[in-house]
Structures are given as structure tokens and as C-alpha cells.
Design a protein around this motif. Structure first.
Motif, PDB file in Angstrom:
ATOM      1  N   ALA A 127      -7.107  26.251   4.913  1.00 26.23           N
ATOM      2  CA  ALA A 127      -6.770  25.482   3.710  1.00 26.23           C
ATOM      3  C   ALA A 127      -5.830  24.332   4.080  1.00 26.23           C
ATOM      4  N   ASP A 128      -4.846  24.617   4.948  1.00 26.63           N
ATOM      5  CA  ASP A 128      -3.899  23.562   5.361  1.00 26.63           C
ATOM      6  C   ASP A 128      -4.625  22.499   6.158  1.00 26.63           C
ATOM      7  N   LYS A 166     -15.178  25.882   2.045  1.00 36.55           N
ATOM      8  CA  LYS A 166     -14.512  27.037   1.438  1.00 36.55           C
ATOM      9  C   LYS A 166     -15.547  28.118   1.085  1.00 36.55           C
ATOM     10  N   ASP A 173     -10.386  34.350   3.413  1.00 37.74           N
ATOM     11  CA  ASP A 173      -9.525  33.659   2.459  1.00 37.74           C
ATOM     12  C   ASP A 173      -8.958  32.456   3.218  1.00 37.74           C
ATOM     13  N   SER A 204      -6.698  30.396   2.750  1.00 31.13           N
ATOM     14  CA  SER A 204      -5.249  30.167   2.826  1.00 31.13           C
ATOM     15  C   SER A 204      -4.636  30.941   4.001  1.00 31.13           C
ATOM     16  N   GLU A 205      -5.408  31.880   4.557  1.00 32.77           N
ATOM     17  CA  GLU A 205      -4.904  32.679   5.702  1.00 32.77           C
ATOM     18  C   GLU A 205      -5.729  32.470   6.964  1.00 32.77           C
TER      19      GLU A 205
END
Ligand SMILES: Cc1cc2nc3c(=O)[nH]c(=O)nc-3n(C[C@H](O)[C@H](O)[C@H](O)COP(=O)(O)OP(=O)(O)OC[C@H]3O[C@@H](n4cnc5c(N)ncnc54)[C@H](O)[C@@H]3O)c2cc1C
Length: 424
Positions: free
Chosen positions: A119-120, A139, A149, A151-152
Motif C-alpha cells: 500500500a505504501d 490491490k 492485505d 497494508s502489510e
């Protein structure tokens, strides 16, 4: 003679048991469920015209251990066939190599020096409005295929995996369960004892001495223990039904398990009274849609009227608390939208269905592992036995792009068995 208890009778547990039992050690498998196989679960349901795979289905390439076991057992397998399409409002479009920015994305991922969550990475390099569609498709792909996920999830690990070309994919004639049955026979021939319905609750241990208490109040004793349960079970907190208590506790290893990602998945198996997708388009293997159940596949090259739906990652998490009937309704509506059909017509054609909601499956609670940016270090910790007494194995411990697969689980089981043998 040393004795070893293996907790979990999936691919990793059976492989570990087989390798250890070859050396005449006393080997006992304790499996919580009333069947072996874990996330391999082929069922023969008379409402379907063929065995169906609730869990693992494909062999993703020429994978040495899986294929050598199948060849040795004389179990036949076949290459999958057909093409991938995007389907919207009844119109099939040949799926191009994802969308246009994919090449640019892969190049940027390759050049990344310091690993960061996906995500970053997307925000940093593809944050502009013009990349909105690319971000969404990345995504969806990471969630759908890797159950990750974003974000991880580790950008570097996803790059490695997405950059790997699979040669062929295979399915096992008669289902993956045949491989499990074969490993069970090999283990039993070597004297291995297998207890199903034996859920481990407590592991009391000191060096070379393990005392195990199961849910049905049975005690087992051994010199070593190999734990092959999914990481979701290792991560479970003390209030969870899946929790296994270690006495003394092993915080370093449990914390490591928490740094391995584990995603949700729901698989939907539908058999119709006719193969309606073939009349629209020949050679349909995979169907990608923008619907709530986004991915579907057929049984090609077998001419069957079975469609399998797949919901992974966040989308599965948001549906997991629904009943099977509710999930079926979402699935049929997704198909009706994608094929521009009337849902009532689809219901009339539906002959049989099964919903495999793995997120709600006791002792498993999800699909498979993915790499977070902390997983490399976490895996190293879990690969180190505790005091040469407690060992870990399973798909999550396999290094490389086959983490989360049957091959990864088998390889990890074999490696752990060698590690145990060294310390006996
Ligand atoms: C829907 C789905 C589709 C998949 N598709 C594919 C595919 O096409 N190809 C592929 O290669 N892989 C696929 N996979 C992944 C593959 O199935 C797994 O990676 C592999 O089977 C994991 O094997 P394992 O032995 O590590 O774990 P598991 O199979 O999960 O075995 C662990 C065992 O431990 C048992 N257990 C848990 N807690 C306890 C306890 N307290 N006491 C005793 N026993 C316990 C569980 O019941 C389970 O049987 C899929 C997975 C899912 C869920």
C-alpha cells in the motif's frame, strides 16, 4: 528409540511423519479434525457429477516433490487448458496482460531497495489519480490471488512471485485427496500411528520431553514435537477456541508467527444442468469480473458444467460472517450480472452447490500465508527449534514463491524431518 509427535495431519504433517518413520522412530500424528488433509479437502458429494476440491486444486507448475509423489503412487494428473477472459454484461474480452501500467509497476517494484508494504509502495510511486485503475487492479490481484492485505504485504516478495512464470498447471484426476491417501498409507506402512479427532490444547515441555493434552483429555508423551498447524492457530489468543498453550511459554516463536500474513478465502462450487458459458465462448478457463465474487474458473479440459468461484483477501473477510445460503445468493447475483442473465434462470439451472468458507473453518481459519515485510525474519525464528525439542513446519515456513501451496507444505515437512533427525 526416540518418539516424535506431529501436530496436524495436513500435507506438511504427513510428509514430516513419512520422512521420520522411514528411520524407524516412533511417530504419532495428532489431528484435530475427523479427517486428514487439512486445507486439502476433496469431497465426493453425490449431488455433483465428479469429486470437488473444497481446498487446494491446482499444481502450480512442474513442482518436483508433488509430482514425484504422484508418479511414485501412480496417480494420474492432467494439464489445465483454456484461456482467461474478462466478462462484463455478457461480453467476453480476452484478458490482456493485466492493465496497461503493469509493466511500469513491475519495473518500479524491481528497483525498490528497501522493502515496504505494497500500500505504501503504491501511494509513493503510483499515487497520482491517473493510476487509480492500476492501484485498484493491483490491490484486487494481491487480495484475490495472494490473499494479501496490502497494508502489510511485502512489495519485494510479491514482486518475486508475480515475476515467476508458471510453465503448466495441473489437476489431479480424482482430486488432491489421493495424494493425502497415499501419504497416509506410506506412514502407516512404516508404523506411524495416526489419531484423528485429537485436538491438542496444551504442550507441557522441557528438553527432550513433551507431554501433550488434547481436547478429549487424552495424554501423549514424546521426546520431540513437530507443530504443523496453520499460523492462524499459532497466532490465536488465549480466549480463542484454537489456542494451544505452551508450558513454559515460547514467546519468541509465537511473536514470529504473528509477523506472517494469513489471508481469508471463500471458494464456491456450483454445478449447473448445462454448460452455458461454452455457448457464449469456447475455451473459457478463467473468468475475471468486477462483481462481488470476482473470479471464476471452469474444469477445462474436462467438459463439465461446474463453475468455481473464488473470493480472496478483504472481499472474503467482508463476507465471511454470512450463511452459506447468503453467500450462494451473492455468487449467483455476481454470475447473473457478469453474464447478463436473469438470476431466476440461473437458479433453475443450478444442480448442486457447496460453499467452502475457510475463514470459518475451525483449526484453520483462513486460506494461506503471505509475506509481510517482517516475514523473512519471522520465518527464520520459526525454523529454529525451541531447545531441540519443539519444531515448526507447514506452508508458511517455506521460503520462496511457493509459500501458501501444497508443494511448499510438503517441502517444509521434509526439511523439518531432516532437522529433527539431526538432533535425535
Ligand atoms: C481454498 C484454498 C485453495 C487452495 N488452492 C491451492 C492450490 O490450488 N494449489 C496449492 O498448491 N495450494 C493451494 N492452497 C494452499 C494449500 O492447501 C496449503 O498451503 C497446504 O495444504 C497447507 O498444508 P499444511 O500441512 O501446511 O497445513 P494444513 O493443511 O492446514 O494442515 C494443518 C493441520 O493442523 C490441524 N490442526 C490445527 N490445530 C490443531 C490442533 N490444535 N491439534 C491438532 N491438529 C490441529 C488442522 O486441522 C490441519 O489439518 C489452497 C488453500 C485453500 C484454503
Amino acid at each position: 528409540m526416540d518418539s516424535i509427535i506431529i501436530i496436524g495431519g495436513g500435507a506438511a504433517g504427513l510428509m514430516t511423519a513419512y520422512e521420520l518413520s522411514k528411520h524407524k522412530h516412533t511417530v504419532i500424528i495428532l489431528e484435530a479434525k475427523n479427517r486428514l488433509g487439512g486445507r486439502i479437502h476433496t469431497i465426493n458429494d453425490s449431488s455433483f457429477s465428479q469429486p470437488i476440491e473444497m481446498g487446494a486444486e491446482f499444481i502450480h507448475g512442474n513442482l518436483p516433490l508433488t509430482l514425484s509423489l504422484l508418479n511414485e503412487a501412480g496417480i494420474a494428473y492432467h494439464t489445465t487448458a483454456g484461456n482467461m477472459f474478462h466478462l462484463e454484461k455478457g461480453k467476453f474480452k480476452k484478458q490482456k496482460e493485466f492493465n496497461e501500467g503493469w509493466g511500469k509497476l513491475m519495473k518500479q517494484m524491481q528497483e525498490l531497495k528497501q522493502d515496504i508494504p505494497l500500500a505504501d509502495f503504491l501511494n509513493k510511486y503510483f499515487g497520482d489519480d491517473k493510476y487509480h485503475e492500476l492501484r485498484e487492479s493491483v490491490k484486487n490481484f494481491a487480495g484475490g490471488f495472494d490473499l494479501a492485505d496490502i497494508s502489510e504485504a511485502s512489495t519485494k516478495a510479491l514482486y518475486k512471485e508475480w515475476n515467476t512464470e508458471w510453465e503448466h498447471q495441473y489437476r489431479i484426476n480424482g482430486g488432491y485427496k489421493l495424494l493425502i491417501d497415499y501419504l497416509e498409507i506410506l506412514c502407516k506402512e512404516n508404523g506411524c500411528v495416526i489419531h484423528t479427532n485429537c485436538c491438542v490444547k496444551k504442550i507441557n515441555w522441557q528438553k527432550d520431553e513433551v507431554n501433550i493434552l488434547t481436547m478429549c483429555s487424552r495424554f501423549f508423551k514424546s521426546n520431540k514435537v513437530v507443530i504443523t498447524v496453520p499460523v492462524s492457530v499459532l497466532k490465536a489468543n488465549a480466549h480463542s477456541e484454537d489456542y494451544i498453550e505452551f508450558l513454559p511459554s515460547i514467546p519468541q516463536h509465537i511473536d514470529a508467527a504473528k509477523n506472517i500474513g494469513y489471508g481469508d478465502v471463500i471458494k464456491i462450487l456450483l454445478e449447473f444442468n448445462e454448460n452455458f458459458w461454452n455457448s457464449a465462448k469456447k475455451n473459457v478457463a478463467f473468468i475475471l469480473t468486477d462483481e462481488a465474487v470476482p473470479t471464476w474458473w471452469t474444469q477445462l479440459p474436462a467438459e463439465s458444467a461446474i463453475l468455481t468461484g473464488w473470493i480472496g483477501g478483504e472481499k472474503a473477510s467482508s463476507l465471511k460472517d454470512n450463511t452459506d445460503d447468503e453467500i450462494l445468493k451473492v455468487a449467483l447475483q455476481s454470475l447473473a450480472n457478469a453474464f447478463a442473465m436473469n438470476i431466476e434462470d440461473l437458479k433453475i439451472k443450478l444442480k448442486a452447490f457447496k460453499i467452502a468458507n475457510w475463514c470459518k473453518e475451525a483449526d484453520i481459519n483462513g486460506g494461506y500465508s503471505f509475506n509481510t515485510i517482517k516475514t523473512v525474519a519471522a520465518r527464520k525464528t520459526l525454523q529454529q527449534p525451541v531447545n531441540e525439542t519443539i519444531y515448526f513446519s507447514g506452508e508458511a515456513l517455506f521460503e520462496g514463491t511457493l509459500m501458501g501451496t501444497v508443494e511448499g507444505a510438503l517441502e517444509s515437512g521434509k526439511k523439518t524431518a531432516l532437522q529433527v533427525l539431526k538432533n535425535l
